[in-house]
Design an enzyme around this catalytic site. Structure first.
Site, PDB file in Angstrom:
ATOM      1  N   GLU A  43       0.824  -1.217   0.000  1.00  0.00           N
ATOM      2  CA  GLU A  43       0.000   0.000   0.000  1.00  0.00           C
ATOM      3  C   GLU A  43       0.852   1.257   0.000  1.00  0.00           C
ATOM      4  OE1 GLU A  43      -2.825   1.403   0.046  1.00  0.00           O
ATOM      5  OE2 GLU A  43      -4.392  -0.094   0.370  1.00  0.00           O
ATOM      6  N   ARG A  56      -7.809   0.772  12.978  1.00  0.00           N
ATOM      7  CA  ARG A  56      -6.444   1.207  12.682  1.00  0.00           C
ATOM      8  C   ARG A  56      -6.498   2.321  11.644  1.00  0.00           C
ATOM      9  NH1 ARG A  56      -5.304  -0.403   7.435  1.00  0.00           N
ATOM     10  NH2 ARG A  56      -6.144  -2.421   6.763  1.00  0.00           N
ATOM     11  N   ASN A 115      -5.534   3.921   8.103  1.00  0.00           N
ATOM     12  CA  ASN A 115      -5.378   3.393   6.758  1.00  0.00           C
ATOM     13  C   ASN A 115      -4.746   4.509   5.920  1.00  0.00           C
ATOM     14  OD1 ASN A 115      -5.805   1.136   5.008  1.00  0.00           O
ATOM     15  ND2 ASN A 115      -7.515   2.216   4.065  1.00  0.00           N
ATOM     16  N   ASN A 123     -10.031   5.680   2.511  1.00  0.00           N
ATOM     17  CA  ASN A 123      -9.030   5.251   1.551  1.00  0.00           C
ATOM     18  C   ASN A 123      -8.446   6.417   0.768  1.00  0.00           C
ATOM     19  OD1 ASN A 123      -7.683   2.816   1.076  1.00  0.00           O
ATOM     20  ND2 ASN A 123      -9.620   1.716   0.890  1.00  0.00           N
ATOM     21  N   ASP A 177     -10.034   1.989  -4.094  1.00  0.00           N
ATOM     22  CA  ASP A 177      -9.068   1.950  -2.986  1.00  0.00           C
ATOM     23  C   ASP A 177      -8.201   3.211  -3.026  1.00  0.00           C
ATOM     24  OD1 ASP A 177      -7.110   1.198  -1.131  1.00  0.00           O
ATOM     25  OD2 ASP A 177      -7.357  -0.905  -1.541  1.00  0.00           O
TER      26      ASP A 177
HETATM   27  C1  BGC Z   1      -7.371  -1.493   3.287  1.00  0.00           C
HETATM   28  C2  BGC Z   1      -7.751  -2.935   3.216  1.00  0.00           C
HETATM   29  C3  BGC Z   1      -9.073  -3.076   2.511  1.00  0.00           C
HETATM   30  C4  BGC Z   1      -9.002  -2.407   1.158  1.00  0.00           C
HETATM   31  C5  BGC Z   1     -10.322  -2.419   0.467  1.00  0.00           C
HETATM   32  C6  BGC Z   1      -7.319  -0.950   1.892  1.00  0.00           C
HETATM   33  O1  BGC Z   1      -6.971   0.401   1.923  1.00  0.00           O
HETATM   34  O2  BGC Z   1      -6.127  -1.325   3.920  1.00  0.00           O
HETATM   35  O3  BGC Z   1      -7.805  -3.480   4.520  1.00  0.00           O
HETATM   36  O4  BGC Z   1      -9.398  -4.437   2.352  1.00  0.00           O
HETATM   37  O5  BGC Z   1      -8.580  -1.070   1.297  1.00  0.00           O
HETATM   38  O6  BGC Z   1     -10.400  -1.505  -0.586  1.00  0.00           O
HETATM   39 CA    CA Z   2      -5.798   1.707   0.470  1.00  0.00          CA
END
Ligand code: BGC
Ligand code: CA
Length: 293
Positions: free
Chosen positions: A19, A102, A104, A150, A200
């Site tokens: 990521e 958590r 992200n 996200n 995402d």
């Molecule tokens: C998260 C994942 C999630 C995914 C879904 C990511 O940014 O860290 O845990 O499954 O997004 O789009």
């Molecule tokens: Ca992500």
């Protein structure tokens, strides 16, 4: 269009949840994360080396600091990594209300702040928030009621912020005030069908178009600022997580991926899941933003 639209493997990393790629223009290095094991990677495309710094807890996102080093969104707040990548200090603790959660994705804004959002480990709807870390290390909650906070991106003039809460299946725009860091006028600009995957991470190019990773969709989509899909880039892995432009002249797209969420049969069919891919997509990125501390 593109010289080399077919993605190639830059690092066959087998990451659990690859990521948060960030391009360091000064050093010509790609930083990227493996969120769950808490790893910050530093990849040098010139030599192929990929060093790892262990944060000691899950790390959702990173931003470059103007003073060197990184600002990190860790499981329970924000942390600063020094310029020599020797020590990490917690800068702020954020108590997550509700289920275990958590941090992200996060990104630096045009004025040198760092924005990052949260999600519950069990994906409880509405349990996440979006926060802002100012350079003086104060934390402000900007949005509540999000589920998987996200992708983030800003227009080149800094007055529009783009944001993805994955299960909403689209991209929202906000008016952004770079002077105060305030958000206003939330509106939907891109709708993505569930069959295409979960939106995402994202990044923006010099033409103002958004490149959106599709988790479960084996693709990155490019959308115009009006929300029209104009390019689809396909990958040999389904869980595509986040793109960033890097390389000489910001002309290459680097894209992370995940093994997380795949069963044994799927992993066998996708031996490169968890790789970092690269593609020459015939577009150019905007210069990366830095945290002002
Ligand atoms: C998260 C994942 C999630 C995914 C879904 C990511 O940014 O860290 O845990 O499954 O997004 O789009
Ligand atoms: Ca992500």
């Amino acid at each position: 269009m593109p010289a080399r639209q077919r993605p190639e493997i830059a690092i066959d990393a087998c990451a659990t949840l690859g990521e948060g790629p960030v391009w360091d223009e000064q050093r010509q290095l790609l930083l990227w994360l493996d969120i769950l094991p808490g790893l910050v990677h530093r990849f040098d495309p010139a030599t192929g080396s990929d060093d790892v710094f262990r944060v000691g807890k899950p790390v959702g996102s990173a931003g470059l600091r103007r003073s060197g080093g990184l600002v990190l969104a860790v499981e329970d707040g924000f942390a600063l990594l020094d310029k020599d990548w020797q020590r990490v200090d917690q800068a702020a603790v954020v108590q997550h209300p509700g289920p275990r959660a958590r941090f992200n994705e996060g990104k630096c804004d045009p004025a040198g702040r760092f924005l990052a959002g949260t999600m519950a480990y069990d994906l409880t709807p509405g349990a996440g928030s979006l926060y802002r870390l100012d350079p003086d290390l104060t934390v402000t909650k900007l949005l509540g009621g999000v589920t998987i906070s996200n992708g983030l991106a800003w227009s080149a003039d800094g007055t529009t912020m783009y944001y993805i809460d994955s299960p909403t299946q689209g991209v929202d725009a906000f008016d952004y005030d770079p002077g105060t860091g305030r958000l206003a006028n939330q509106r939907r600009i891109v709708d993505i069908p569930a069959a295409a995957g979960l939106p995402d991470g994202m990044t923006i190019d010099a033409e103002g178009c958004l490149w959106v990773a599709l988790y479960g969709g084996a693709a990155v989509h490019r959308y115009t600022p009006e929300g029209r899909l104009d390019t689809t880039l396909s990958f040999p892995a389904t869980n595509i997580t986040c793109p960033v432009f890097g390389g000489p002249g910001l002309g290459l797209l680097y894209v992370t991926s995940a093994r997380d969420g795949l069963d044994e049969r799927q992993l066998a069919a996708q031996p490169h899941a968890g790789a970092v891919f690269t593609a020459d997509v015939g577009a150019q990125g905007l210069p990366g933003l830095r945290f002002a501390s």
